[in-house]
Design an enzyme around this catalytic site. Sequence first.
Site, PDB file in Angstrom:
ATOM      1  N   HIS A  94      77.845  76.002   9.364  1.00  0.00           N
ATOM      2  CA  HIS A  94      77.366  75.924   7.978  1.00  0.00           C
ATOM      3  C   HIS A  94      75.982  76.557   7.845  1.00  0.00           C
ATOM      4  CE1 HIS A  94      77.104  73.748   4.015  1.00  0.00           C
ATOM      5  NE2 HIS A  94      75.805  73.900   4.263  1.00  0.00           N
ATOM      6  N   GLU A  95      75.067  76.126   8.684  1.00  0.00           N
ATOM      7  CA  GLU A  95      73.693  76.630   8.589  1.00  0.00           C
ATOM      8  C   GLU A  95      73.610  78.108   8.980  1.00  0.00           C
ATOM      9  OE1 GLU A  95      71.464  75.043   7.083  1.00  0.00           O
ATOM     10  OE2 GLU A  95      72.589  73.166   6.961  1.00  0.00           O
TER      11      GLU A  95
ATOM     12  N   HIS B 229      74.060  80.122   5.904  1.00  0.00           N
ATOM     13  CA  HIS B 229      72.804  80.258   5.154  1.00  0.00           C
ATOM     14  C   HIS B 229      71.883  81.287   5.820  1.00  0.00           C
ATOM     15  CE1 HIS B 229      73.641  77.137   2.331  1.00  0.00           C
ATOM     16  NE2 HIS B 229      73.593  76.143   3.203  1.00  0.00           N
TER      17      HIS B 229
ATOM     18  N   HIS C  47      73.080  84.792   5.163  1.00  0.00           N
ATOM     19  CA  HIS C  47      72.822  85.092   3.743  1.00  0.00           C
ATOM     20  C   HIS C  47      71.370  85.538   3.582  1.00  0.00           C
ATOM     21  CE1 HIS C  47      73.476  83.610  -0.695  1.00  0.00           C
ATOM     22  NE2 HIS C  47      73.111  84.865  -0.628  1.00  0.00           N
TER      23      HIS C  47
END
Length: 348
Positions: A151-152, A155, A158
Amino acid sequence: VLQKDWFTARSRRYGSALEAKLDDDNIPVAVVENLIDTARSGSGPLQRYQRLRRKTLGLERYRYFDAYLPLVEIEWVLPFDAVGRLIIDSVAIFGDEYQRTVERSFKERWIDVYENEGKRSGAFSAGVYGVHPYMLLNYADTLNDAFTVAHEMGHTMHTVLSHESQPFATSDYSIFVAEVASMANESFFLDRLLVEETDPARRVTLLQHAIDDIAAGFYRQAMFADFELRAHRIVESDRPITAEVLQETYLEVLGSFFADSLDDQPWYRNTWARIPHFYGSPYYVFQYATSKAAAVLIHRRMTEGDGGERSATVEAYLELLRSGGNDHPISQLQKAGIDFTTTEPTEA
Protein backbone atom coordinates in the site's frame (compact mmCIF):
# COMPACT_ATOMS: atom_id res chain seq x y z
CA VAL A 1 -19.25 19.60 14.44
CA LEU A 2 -22.44 19.40 12.37
CA GLN A 3 -23.57 22.87 13.39
CA LYS A 4 -20.12 24.31 12.69
CA ASP A 5 -20.01 22.76 9.21
CA TRP A 6 -23.46 24.12 8.37
CA PHE A 7 -22.62 27.59 9.73
CA THR A 8 -19.35 27.68 7.73
CA ALA A 9 -21.12 26.55 4.54
CA ARG A 10 -23.87 29.18 4.86
CA SER A 11 -21.41 31.96 5.68
CA ARG A 12 -19.75 31.26 2.31
CA ARG A 13 -23.08 30.90 0.46
CA TYR A 14 -22.93 27.15 -0.17
CA GLY A 15 -26.14 25.18 -0.37
CA SER A 16 -24.93 22.42 1.96
CA ALA A 17 -21.95 21.37 4.06
CA LEU A 18 -21.17 18.67 1.49
CA GLU A 19 -21.08 21.20 -1.34
CA ALA A 20 -18.72 23.38 0.70
CA LYS A 21 -16.40 20.48 1.53
CA LEU A 22 -16.16 19.25 -2.09
CA ASP A 23 -15.62 22.66 -3.65
CA ASP A 24 -11.85 22.76 -3.13
CA ASP A 25 -11.37 19.67 -5.33
CA ASN A 26 -14.25 20.63 -7.65
CA ILE A 27 -16.04 17.33 -6.96
CA PRO A 28 -19.75 17.31 -7.82
CA VAL A 29 -22.12 16.48 -4.96
CA ALA A 30 -23.58 13.74 -7.17
CA VAL A 31 -20.31 11.76 -6.85
CA VAL A 32 -20.95 11.17 -3.14
CA GLU A 33 -24.69 10.63 -3.62
CA ASN A 34 -24.09 8.11 -6.43
CA LEU A 35 -21.49 6.28 -4.35
CA ILE A 36 -23.88 5.89 -1.42
CA ASP A 37 -26.87 4.89 -3.55
CA THR A 38 -24.89 2.38 -5.62
CA ALA A 39 -23.14 0.82 -2.63
CA ARG A 40 -26.37 0.52 -0.66
CA SER A 41 -28.40 -0.93 -3.56
CA GLY A 42 -25.51 -3.28 -4.39
CA SER A 43 -24.95 -4.52 -0.84
CA GLY A 44 -26.28 -8.02 -1.58
CA PRO A 45 -22.76 -9.53 -1.83
CA LEU A 46 -21.84 -7.98 1.54
CA GLN A 47 -24.86 -9.62 3.17
CA ARG A 48 -24.16 -12.93 1.43
CA TYR A 49 -20.60 -12.86 2.77
CA GLN A 50 -21.81 -12.33 6.35
CA ARG A 51 -24.24 -15.27 6.03
CA LEU A 52 -21.45 -17.44 4.62
CA ARG A 53 -19.25 -16.47 7.57
CA ARG A 54 -22.03 -17.31 10.06
CA LYS A 55 -22.40 -20.76 8.51
CA THR A 56 -18.64 -21.41 8.28
CA LEU A 57 -17.99 -20.30 11.86
CA GLY A 58 -21.01 -22.27 13.13
CA LEU A 59 -22.57 -19.33 15.01
CA GLU A 60 -26.22 -19.26 16.08
CA ARG A 61 -26.09 -15.48 16.41
CA TYR A 62 -23.78 -13.43 14.20
CA ARG A 63 -22.80 -9.97 15.43
CA TYR A 64 -20.72 -7.17 13.98
CA PHE A 65 -17.56 -8.15 15.84
CA ASP A 66 -17.80 -11.67 14.40
CA ALA A 67 -16.97 -10.13 11.01
CA TYR A 68 -13.38 -9.79 12.23
CA LEU A 69 -12.83 -13.48 13.03
CA PRO A 70 -10.49 -15.41 10.69
CA LEU A 71 -12.11 -18.28 8.80
CA VAL A 72 -8.99 -20.43 9.23
CA GLU A 73 -6.31 -20.31 11.92
CA ILE A 74 -2.78 -20.32 10.51
CA GLU A 75 0.67 -19.15 11.51
CA TRP A 76 2.07 -17.24 8.53
CA VAL A 77 5.36 -15.43 9.02
CA LEU A 78 6.35 -13.06 6.20
CA PRO A 79 9.90 -11.72 6.66
CA PHE A 80 10.46 -8.24 5.27
CA ASP A 81 13.15 -9.36 2.79
CA ALA A 82 10.80 -11.94 1.25
CA VAL A 83 8.00 -9.38 1.00
CA GLY A 84 10.30 -6.95 -0.78
CA ARG A 85 10.99 -9.50 -3.49
CA LEU A 86 7.28 -10.24 -3.91
CA ILE A 87 6.37 -6.55 -4.17
CA ILE A 88 9.06 -5.95 -6.78
CA ASP A 89 7.74 -8.91 -8.78
CA SER A 90 4.12 -7.75 -8.40
CA VAL A 91 4.69 -4.39 -10.15
CA ALA A 92 6.25 -5.82 -13.32
CA ILE A 93 3.12 -4.79 -15.22
CA PHE A 94 4.11 -1.12 -14.83
CA GLY A 95 7.38 -1.53 -16.73
CA ASP A 96 11.09 -1.87 -16.08
CA GLU A 97 11.72 1.69 -14.88
CA TYR A 98 8.88 1.55 -12.34
CA GLN A 99 10.09 -1.84 -11.12
CA ARG A 100 13.71 -0.67 -10.81
CA THR A 101 12.62 2.32 -8.72
CA VAL A 102 10.70 0.04 -6.35
CA GLU A 103 13.78 -2.16 -6.08
CA ARG A 104 15.90 0.93 -5.28
CA SER A 105 13.53 1.90 -2.47
CA PHE A 106 14.31 -1.39 -0.71
CA LYS A 107 18.05 -1.41 -1.45
CA GLU A 108 18.75 2.25 -0.67
CA ARG A 109 16.89 2.25 2.65
CA TRP A 110 14.09 4.66 1.85
CA ILE A 111 12.14 2.64 4.41
CA ASP A 112 12.31 2.71 8.22
CA VAL A 113 11.06 -0.83 8.72
CA TYR A 114 10.75 -2.00 12.32
CA GLU A 115 9.28 -0.78 15.58
CA ASN A 116 11.61 1.24 17.75
CA GLU A 117 11.53 3.08 21.04
CA GLY A 118 9.80 6.45 20.67
CA LYS A 119 8.71 5.73 17.10
CA ARG A 120 5.14 6.63 16.17
CA SER A 121 2.73 3.85 15.28
CA GLY A 122 1.21 3.08 11.89
CA ALA A 123 2.70 3.55 8.45
CA PHE A 124 3.00 6.32 5.90
CA SER A 125 4.96 7.54 2.89
CA ALA A 126 6.26 11.11 3.15
CA GLY A 127 7.14 12.93 -0.05
CA VAL A 128 10.02 15.43 -0.03
CA TYR A 129 10.32 17.39 -3.28
CA GLY A 130 13.76 17.02 -4.81
CA VAL A 131 14.54 13.90 -2.78
CA HIS A 132 13.07 10.40 -2.81
CA PRO A 133 10.06 9.73 -0.54
CA TYR A 134 10.59 8.33 2.95
CA MET A 135 8.46 5.43 4.19
CA LEU A 136 7.75 4.71 7.85
CA LEU A 137 6.59 1.22 8.82
CA ASN A 138 6.23 -0.79 12.02
CA TYR A 139 6.75 -4.15 10.36
CA ALA A 140 6.06 -7.30 12.40
CA ASP A 141 6.16 -10.14 9.81
CA THR A 142 2.35 -10.47 9.43
CA LEU A 143 0.19 -10.68 6.31
CA ASN A 144 -1.44 -7.33 7.12
CA ASP A 145 2.02 -5.78 7.46
CA ALA A 146 2.97 -7.15 4.04
CA PHE A 147 -0.09 -5.54 2.43
CA THR A 148 0.74 -2.30 4.25
CA VAL A 149 4.16 -2.28 2.56
CA ALA A 150 2.50 -2.77 -0.84
CA HIS A 151 0.00 0.00 0.00
CA GLU A 152 2.63 2.52 1.05
CA MET A 153 4.80 1.62 -1.95
CA GLY A 154 1.89 2.71 -4.13
CA HIS A 155 1.98 6.13 -2.46
CA THR A 156 5.78 6.25 -2.79
CA MET A 157 5.72 5.56 -6.52
CA HIS A 158 2.90 8.06 -7.02
CA THR A 159 5.11 10.67 -5.36
CA VAL A 160 8.20 9.67 -7.36
CA LEU A 161 6.39 9.95 -10.70
CA SER A 162 4.63 13.16 -9.72
CA HIS A 163 7.84 14.84 -8.54
CA GLU A 164 9.70 13.75 -11.69
CA SER A 165 7.03 15.20 -13.95
CA GLN A 166 5.57 18.23 -12.11
CA PRO A 167 6.98 21.51 -10.86
CA PHE A 168 6.75 21.99 -7.11
CA ALA A 169 3.53 24.02 -7.36
CA THR A 170 1.56 21.11 -8.88
CA SER A 171 3.46 18.16 -7.40
CA ASP A 172 1.10 17.57 -4.47
CA TYR A 173 -1.94 15.42 -5.29
CA SER A 174 -5.42 15.11 -3.82
CA ILE A 175 -6.43 12.34 -1.40
CA PHE A 176 -9.21 11.55 -3.89
CA VAL A 177 -6.50 10.31 -6.28
CA ALA A 178 -3.81 9.26 -3.78
CA GLU A 179 -5.54 6.16 -2.42
CA VAL A 180 -6.15 4.83 -5.93
CA ALA A 181 -2.41 4.24 -6.37
CA SER A 182 -1.99 2.49 -3.02
CA MET A 183 -5.04 0.26 -3.46
CA ALA A 184 -4.09 -0.70 -7.01
CA ASN A 185 -0.68 -1.80 -5.71
CA GLU A 186 -2.38 -3.99 -3.12
CA SER A 187 -4.44 -5.69 -5.84
CA PHE A 188 -1.35 -6.65 -7.82
CA PHE A 189 0.42 -7.81 -4.66
CA LEU A 190 -2.57 -10.07 -3.93
CA ASP A 191 -2.33 -11.48 -7.46
CA ARG A 192 1.36 -12.27 -6.90
CA LEU A 193 0.71 -14.03 -3.60
CA LEU A 194 -2.12 -16.10 -5.10
CA VAL A 195 0.18 -17.22 -7.92
CA GLU A 196 2.85 -18.29 -5.42
CA GLU A 197 0.71 -19.90 -2.71
CA THR A 198 -0.63 -23.45 -3.12
CA ASP A 199 -1.48 -24.15 0.53
CA PRO A 200 -5.31 -24.19 0.81
CA ALA A 201 -5.42 -22.51 4.24
CA ARG A 202 -3.17 -19.69 3.07
CA ARG A 203 -5.26 -19.21 -0.05
CA VAL A 204 -8.40 -18.97 2.11
CA THR A 205 -6.62 -16.37 4.23
CA LEU A 206 -5.67 -14.37 1.13
CA LEU A 207 -9.19 -14.49 -0.28
CA GLN A 208 -10.65 -13.50 3.08
CA HIS A 209 -8.21 -10.58 3.19
CA ALA A 210 -9.37 -9.48 -0.27
CA ILE A 211 -13.06 -9.75 0.59
CA ASP A 212 -12.63 -8.06 3.97
CA ASP A 213 -10.84 -5.24 2.18
CA ILE A 214 -13.94 -4.71 0.01
CA ALA A 215 -16.23 -4.98 3.03
CA ALA A 216 -14.19 -2.50 5.09
CA GLY A 217 -12.71 -0.26 2.40
CA PHE A 218 -15.73 0.07 0.16
CA TYR A 219 -19.00 -0.88 1.86
CA ARG A 220 -18.16 0.28 5.37
CA GLN A 221 -16.77 3.62 4.22
CA ALA A 222 -19.79 4.18 1.96
CA MET A 223 -21.99 3.35 4.96
CA PHE A 224 -20.14 5.92 7.08
CA ALA A 225 -20.53 8.46 4.28
CA ASP A 226 -24.27 7.73 4.21
CA PHE A 227 -24.55 8.36 7.95
CA GLU A 228 -22.47 11.53 7.71
CA LEU A 229 -24.63 12.89 4.88
CA ARG A 230 -27.89 12.09 6.70
CA ALA A 231 -26.61 13.66 9.94
CA HIS A 232 -25.60 16.87 8.17
CA ARG A 233 -28.94 17.04 6.37
CA ILE A 234 -30.77 16.78 9.69
CA VAL A 235 -28.99 19.95 10.82
CA GLU A 236 -29.48 21.60 7.43
CA SER A 237 -33.23 21.06 7.72
CA ASP A 238 -33.23 22.84 11.13
CA ARG A 239 -33.99 19.71 13.12
CA PRO A 240 -32.32 19.35 16.54
CA ILE A 241 -29.43 16.94 17.02
CA THR A 242 -29.43 14.65 20.05
CA ALA A 243 -27.60 11.43 20.82
CA GLU A 244 -30.86 9.57 20.20
CA VAL A 245 -31.26 11.13 16.76
CA LEU A 246 -27.74 10.08 15.79
CA GLN A 247 -28.27 6.58 17.22
CA GLU A 248 -31.47 6.15 15.24
CA THR A 249 -29.85 7.49 12.08
CA TYR A 250 -26.86 5.17 12.40
CA LEU A 251 -29.06 2.11 12.92
CA GLU A 252 -31.11 3.01 9.85
CA VAL A 253 -27.92 3.16 7.77
CA LEU A 254 -26.52 -0.06 9.28
CA GLY A 255 -29.78 -1.90 8.52
CA SER A 256 -29.89 -0.62 4.95
CA PHE A 257 -26.44 -2.10 4.22
CA PHE A 258 -26.53 -5.34 6.25
CA ALA A 259 -30.29 -6.11 6.31
CA ASP A 260 -30.86 -9.24 8.44
CA SER A 261 -27.31 -10.61 8.03
CA LEU A 262 -26.29 -9.11 11.42
CA ASP A 263 -27.98 -9.93 14.72
CA ASP A 264 -28.36 -7.54 17.66
CA GLN A 265 -27.91 -4.44 15.53
CA PRO A 266 -29.10 -2.08 18.33
CA TRP A 267 -25.84 -2.93 20.12
CA TYR A 268 -24.02 -0.81 17.52
CA ARG A 269 -26.11 2.34 17.82
CA ASN A 270 -23.12 4.31 19.19
CA THR A 271 -20.52 3.25 16.60
CA TRP A 272 -20.71 6.69 14.99
CA ALA A 273 -19.31 8.22 18.20
CA ARG A 274 -15.89 6.58 17.85
CA ILE A 275 -15.08 7.40 14.21
CA PRO A 276 -12.41 10.13 14.44
CA HIS A 277 -12.86 11.31 10.84
CA PHE A 278 -16.37 12.52 11.67
CA TYR A 279 -14.90 15.04 14.10
CA GLY A 280 -11.54 16.03 12.63
CA SER A 281 -12.19 15.85 8.88
CA PRO A 282 -15.88 15.59 7.92
CA TYR A 283 -16.72 14.18 4.48
CA TYR A 284 -13.34 12.47 4.22
CA VAL A 285 -14.17 8.76 4.46
CA PHE A 286 -16.10 8.57 1.17
CA GLN A 287 -12.77 8.91 -0.65
CA TYR A 288 -11.65 5.48 0.60
CA ALA A 289 -14.68 3.95 -1.11
CA THR A 290 -14.26 5.87 -4.38
CA SER A 291 -10.55 5.02 -4.42
CA LYS A 292 -11.29 1.32 -3.89
CA ALA A 293 -13.81 1.45 -6.74
CA ALA A 294 -11.34 3.16 -9.08
CA ALA A 295 -8.52 0.75 -8.15
CA VAL A 296 -10.77 -2.26 -8.80
CA LEU A 297 -11.77 -0.97 -12.24
CA ILE A 298 -8.16 -0.13 -13.16
CA HIS A 299 -6.95 -3.57 -12.03
CA ARG A 300 -9.71 -5.29 -14.02
CA ARG A 301 -8.87 -3.39 -17.20
CA MET A 302 -5.15 -4.14 -16.81
CA THR A 303 -5.69 -7.87 -16.34
CA GLU A 304 -8.67 -8.64 -18.61
CA GLY A 305 -9.37 -8.07 -22.30
CA ASP A 306 -6.91 -7.89 -25.19
CA GLY A 307 -3.29 -6.87 -24.84
CA GLY A 308 -3.72 -3.50 -26.54
CA GLU A 309 -6.44 -2.40 -24.13
CA ARG A 310 -4.42 -3.58 -21.14
CA SER A 311 -1.33 -1.69 -22.31
CA ALA A 312 -3.35 1.46 -22.91
CA THR A 313 -4.80 1.25 -19.40
CA VAL A 314 -1.32 0.85 -17.87
CA GLU A 315 -0.01 3.91 -19.72
CA ALA A 316 -3.09 5.99 -18.81
CA TYR A 317 -2.63 4.96 -15.18
CA LEU A 318 1.05 5.91 -15.14
CA GLU A 319 0.14 9.24 -16.68
CA LEU A 320 -2.38 9.72 -13.85
CA LEU A 321 0.46 9.24 -11.34
CA ARG A 322 2.70 11.62 -13.26
CA SER A 323 0.00 14.30 -13.31
CA GLY A 324 0.38 14.98 -9.56
CA GLY A 325 -1.97 17.84 -8.76
CA ASN A 326 -2.01 19.56 -12.16
CA ASP A 327 -5.79 19.32 -12.49
CA HIS A 328 -8.88 18.63 -10.42
CA PRO A 329 -9.00 14.95 -9.37
CA ILE A 330 -12.25 14.11 -11.20
CA SER A 331 -10.68 15.34 -14.46
CA GLN A 332 -7.43 13.48 -13.78
CA LEU A 333 -9.30 10.21 -13.27
CA GLN A 334 -11.42 10.79 -16.36
CA LYS A 335 -8.23 11.01 -18.44
CA ALA A 336 -7.31 7.61 -16.99
CA GLY A 337 -10.71 6.24 -18.04
CA ILE A 338 -12.36 6.38 -14.60
CA ASP A 339 -15.44 8.60 -14.77
CA PHE A 340 -17.03 9.33 -11.39
CA THR A 341 -19.71 11.46 -13.00
CA THR A 342 -21.21 8.03 -13.82
CA THR A 343 -21.83 5.03 -11.55
CA GLU A 344 -19.50 2.73 -13.53
CA PRO A 345 -16.59 2.78 -11.04
CA THR A 346 -18.77 2.07 -8.00
CA GLU A 347 -20.69 -0.62 -9.86
CA ALA A 348 -17.32 -2.24 -10.65
